[in-house]
Scaffold this motif. Structure first.
Motif, PDB file in Angstrom:
ATOM      1  N   SER A  94      16.086  51.739  -0.915  1.00  0.00           N
ATOM      2  CA  SER A  94      16.546  53.197  -0.769  1.00  0.00           C
ATOM      3  C   SER A  94      18.080  53.276  -1.501  1.00  0.00           C
ATOM      4  O   SER A  94      18.421  54.308  -1.580  1.00  0.00           O
ATOM      5  CB  SER A  94      16.743  53.711   0.604  1.00  0.00           C
ATOM      6  N   SER A 114      10.347  57.546  -6.143  1.00  0.00           N
ATOM      7  CA  SER A 114      10.875  59.086  -5.986  1.00  0.00           C
ATOM      8  C   SER A 114      11.417  59.390  -7.323  1.00  0.00           C
ATOM      9  O   SER A 114      11.880  58.652  -8.228  1.00  0.00           O
ATOM     10  CB  SER A 114      11.948  59.171  -4.996  1.00  0.00           C
ATOM     11  N   GLY A 168       6.554  61.477  -2.187  1.00  0.00           N
ATOM     12  CA  GLY A 168       7.081  60.458  -1.044  1.00  0.00           C
ATOM     13  C   GLY A 168       6.495  59.028  -1.009  1.00  0.00           C
ATOM     14  O   GLY A 168       5.239  58.755  -2.002  1.00  0.00           O
ATOM     15  N   GLU A 169       6.853  58.213  -0.519  1.00  0.00           N
ATOM     16  CA  GLU A 169       6.548  56.867  -0.570  1.00  0.00           C
ATOM     17  C   GLU A 169       6.021  56.266   0.788  1.00  0.00           C
ATOM     18  O   GLU A 169       6.463  56.736   1.916  1.00  0.00           O
ATOM     19  CB  GLU A 169       7.679  56.195  -0.911  1.00  0.00           C
ATOM     20  N   TYR A 184       6.322  55.881   6.229  1.00  0.00           N
ATOM     21  CA  TYR A 184       6.597  56.752   5.383  1.00  0.00           C
ATOM     22  C   TYR A 184       7.822  56.660   4.808  1.00  0.00           C
ATOM     23  O   TYR A 184       8.979  56.385   5.756  1.00  0.00           O
ATOM     24  CB  TYR A 184       6.315  58.185   5.864  1.00  0.00           C
ATOM     25  N   ARG A 214      11.161  58.493   2.128  1.00  0.00           N
ATOM     26  CA  ARG A 214      11.462  59.516   1.046  1.00  0.00           C
ATOM     27  C   ARG A 214      12.716  59.162   0.064  1.00  0.00           C
ATOM     28  O   ARG A 214      13.848  58.492   0.653  1.00  0.00           O
ATOM     29  CB  ARG A 214      12.044  60.797   1.840  1.00  0.00           C
ATOM     30  N   GLY A 215      12.743  59.547  -1.113  1.00  0.00           N
ATOM     31  CA  GLY A 215      13.993  59.200  -2.292  1.00  0.00           C
ATOM     32  C   GLY A 215      14.106  57.827  -2.216  1.00  0.00           C
ATOM     33  O   GLY A 215      15.488  57.300  -2.390  1.00  0.00           O
ATOM     34  N   ASP A 243       8.355  64.461  -5.997  1.00  0.00           N
ATOM     35  CA  ASP A 243       9.141  65.086  -4.707  1.00  0.00           C
ATOM     36  C   ASP A 243       8.772  66.648  -4.442  1.00  0.00           C
ATOM     37  O   ASP A 243       9.646  67.482  -4.078  1.00  0.00           O
ATOM     38  CB  ASP A 243      10.692  64.808  -4.699  1.00  0.00           C
ATOM     39  N   PHE A 253      -0.033  64.393  -0.777  1.00  0.00           N
ATOM     40  CA  PHE A 253       1.407  65.079   0.007  1.00  0.00           C
ATOM     41  C   PHE A 253       1.237  66.240   0.913  1.00  0.00           C
ATOM     42  O   PHE A 253       1.821  66.357   1.967  1.00  0.00           O
ATOM     43  CB  PHE A 253       2.245  65.427  -1.084  1.00  0.00           C
ATOM     44  N   ARG A 255       0.585  64.734   4.324  1.00  0.00           N
ATOM     45  CA  ARG A 255       1.954  64.381   4.946  1.00  0.00           C
ATOM     46  C   ARG A 255       2.580  65.575   5.416  1.00  0.00           C
ATOM     47  O   ARG A 255       3.079  65.623   6.764  1.00  0.00           O
ATOM     48  CB  ARG A 255       2.637  63.612   3.902  1.00  0.00           C
ATOM     49  N   ASN A 271       2.695  58.961  -1.754  1.00  0.00           N
ATOM     50  CA  ASN A 271       1.943  60.719  -1.550  1.00  0.00           C
ATOM     51  C   ASN A 271       1.735  61.271  -2.913  1.00  0.00           C
ATOM     52  O   ASN A 271       2.679  61.122  -3.955  1.00  0.00           O
ATOM     53  CB  ASN A 271       2.906  61.507  -0.710  1.00  0.00           C
TER      54      ASN A 271
END
Length: 426
Positions: free
Chosen positions: A53, A81, A109-110, A116, A118-119, A209, A368, A371, A396
């Motif tokens: 991250s 992301s 989204g990862e 899950y 994010r970013g 995203d 996505f 999600r 996602n």
């Protein structure tokens, strides 16, 4: 077929179109440096998985490389992301992994080793003793012909054959990653599918995203728009490619009476403005239509006895509807509604695990909008925990791909079984 070196007495490959009864046999500005939160590498037989991250591109790439690096690393597949500085990230990945082939795309989204994310950026490192993988770039989506597709696939097959890990037939699958805003998935996938023949294929459309502005695929050290990448994976390990959705049909039927296939825009349903007809079908006003409604109440098209989801992207000022997937004048669309989001995925992944044994890794392409639905219904933590428990790594998407079809609101992927412990390799 037997592979004594790997200790696998029987090699089986299955492909399933899931949630259905039948299954058929057949994958520069300088930003402030952030502290690196190093995670221990997750080591599994034949693959390593990793995530980071860290926002600084060089530190993120170095972080991934430290988690995935080993002497038999042959290929890296990643999903990241779009918040990263992609120009710098491409340079950083090329520097961090050297001569190792790296492919991937941006995401909405990862799916990380922890579930899950994010970013962030998540990745799989494949051991070349178990996987022969080659990757190609398709840069001209509009003019992609069958001859082009055959040339791409022949080149990838040559690499797989040269590795001599396993015969191509029954031991090979393809992963496709396409620019999710190109509106060319149907053309490219149908053409590739013809060239692939009986080789199963799955994949996802790159996201950004949920900005719906710029999506990218990664090849040869650079991020590309208006392009696609194709990975061919040859392995002696058992695998099962599958696709599933959790939507069921309602009684409302909507006929597309005017549409532009090129832009995926429907102007009229049942000979009236598309947004009006759709809003009535779902019991709302046009003003109430938003991405939450689209996630929970998509439309479906019945093909060959199965429903395939056609998700709505937006309502336009002229009350037309733009979709994420192909739409044409004359097709009949059916209002759909969700059943349990997690149950259908659990059914398919557990069926795959019964087929191939304990999972080495599952590569997942999760829409996505699924999600978003999980977030709206309070299921996101349960889904995330399930993905973590079943070793799913992926992203996602803005659309999923399965054996030449472009589909929406599905969970599509491949479950890969572990090497036989008797082989003695790890």
């Amino acid at each position: 077929m037997a592979y004594d070196h790997f200790g696998a007495p029987i090699k089986s490959t299955e492909v399933a179109l899931a949630a259905y009864v039948d299954a058929v046999k057949s994958e520069e500005s300088h930003s402030r440096l952030e502290p690196v939160e190093m995670k221990p590498a997750t080591t599994l037989p034949a693959v390593r998985v990793a995530s980071s991250s860290v926002r600084d591109p060089m530190l993120a790439a170095t972080n991934l490389a430290s988690q995935l690096d080993h002497e038999h690393l042959g290929c890296v597949l990643f999903f990241c992301s779009a918040e990263y500085d992609l120009g710098r990230l491409g340079i950083a990945l090329e520097h961090a992994f050297g001569k190792v082939r790296v492919c991937g795309c941006t995401s909405a989204g990862e799916i990380t080793p922890e579930g899950y994310g994010r970013g962030c950026i998540t990745a799989i490192g494949f051991d070349e003793r178990y996987f022969a993988i080659d990757c190609a770039l398709i840069s001209e989506l509009d003019n992609f012909t069958l001859q082009d597709a055959q040339g791409v696939i022949d080149g990838l097959l040559s690499t797989c054959r040269d590795a001599r890990l396993a015969p191509v037939k029954g031991n090979t699958f393809a992963i496709t990653l396409l620019d999710g805003l190109s509106s060319r998935e149907e053309l490219v996938l149908a053409t590739l599918n013809a060239a692939l023949g009986t080789i199963p294929q799955f994949g996802g459309s790159a996201g950004d995203d949920e900005r719906l502005a710029n999506t990218h695929v990664f090849y040869d050290g650079k991020f590309h728009t208006g392009a696609a990448t194709v990975l061919l994976v040859n392995t002696p390990l058992d695998f099962r490619v599958f696709s599933t959705h959790h939507m069921v049909d309602r009684s409302e039927k909507l006929v597309v009476t005017r549409a532009c296939a090129e832009s995926r825009t429907v102007y009229e349903l049942n000979a009236e403005p598309a947004a009006d007809a759709y809003a009535r079908a779902v019991g709302l006003t046009v003003d109430e239509l938003d991405r939450k409604v689209f996630a929970l109440r998509p439309l479906g098209v019945k093909i060959g006895g199965h429903y395939f989801i056609r998700s709505i992207q937006r309502v336009n000022p002229d009350r037309s509807l733009t979709f994420y997937c192909a739409v044409e004048t004359g097709i009949v669309m059916t209002a759909m509604e969700p059943e349990s989001l997690l149950d259908t995925v659990r059914t398919q992944i557990e069926a795959s695990e019964r087929s191939v044994g304990p999972p080495l890794v599952t590569i997942g392409c999760d829409c996505f909008l699924r999600r978003l639905e999980a977030e709206l219904t309070g299921e996101v933590e349960a889904v995330s925990e399930f993905l973590r428990h079943h070793k799913v790594i992926g992203f996602n998407t803005y659309g999923e791909q399965f054996d030449g079809m472009h589909i929406n609101q599905t969970f599509t992927g491949v479950v890969i079984g572990q090497p036989d412990a008797r082989s003695g390799q790890s």
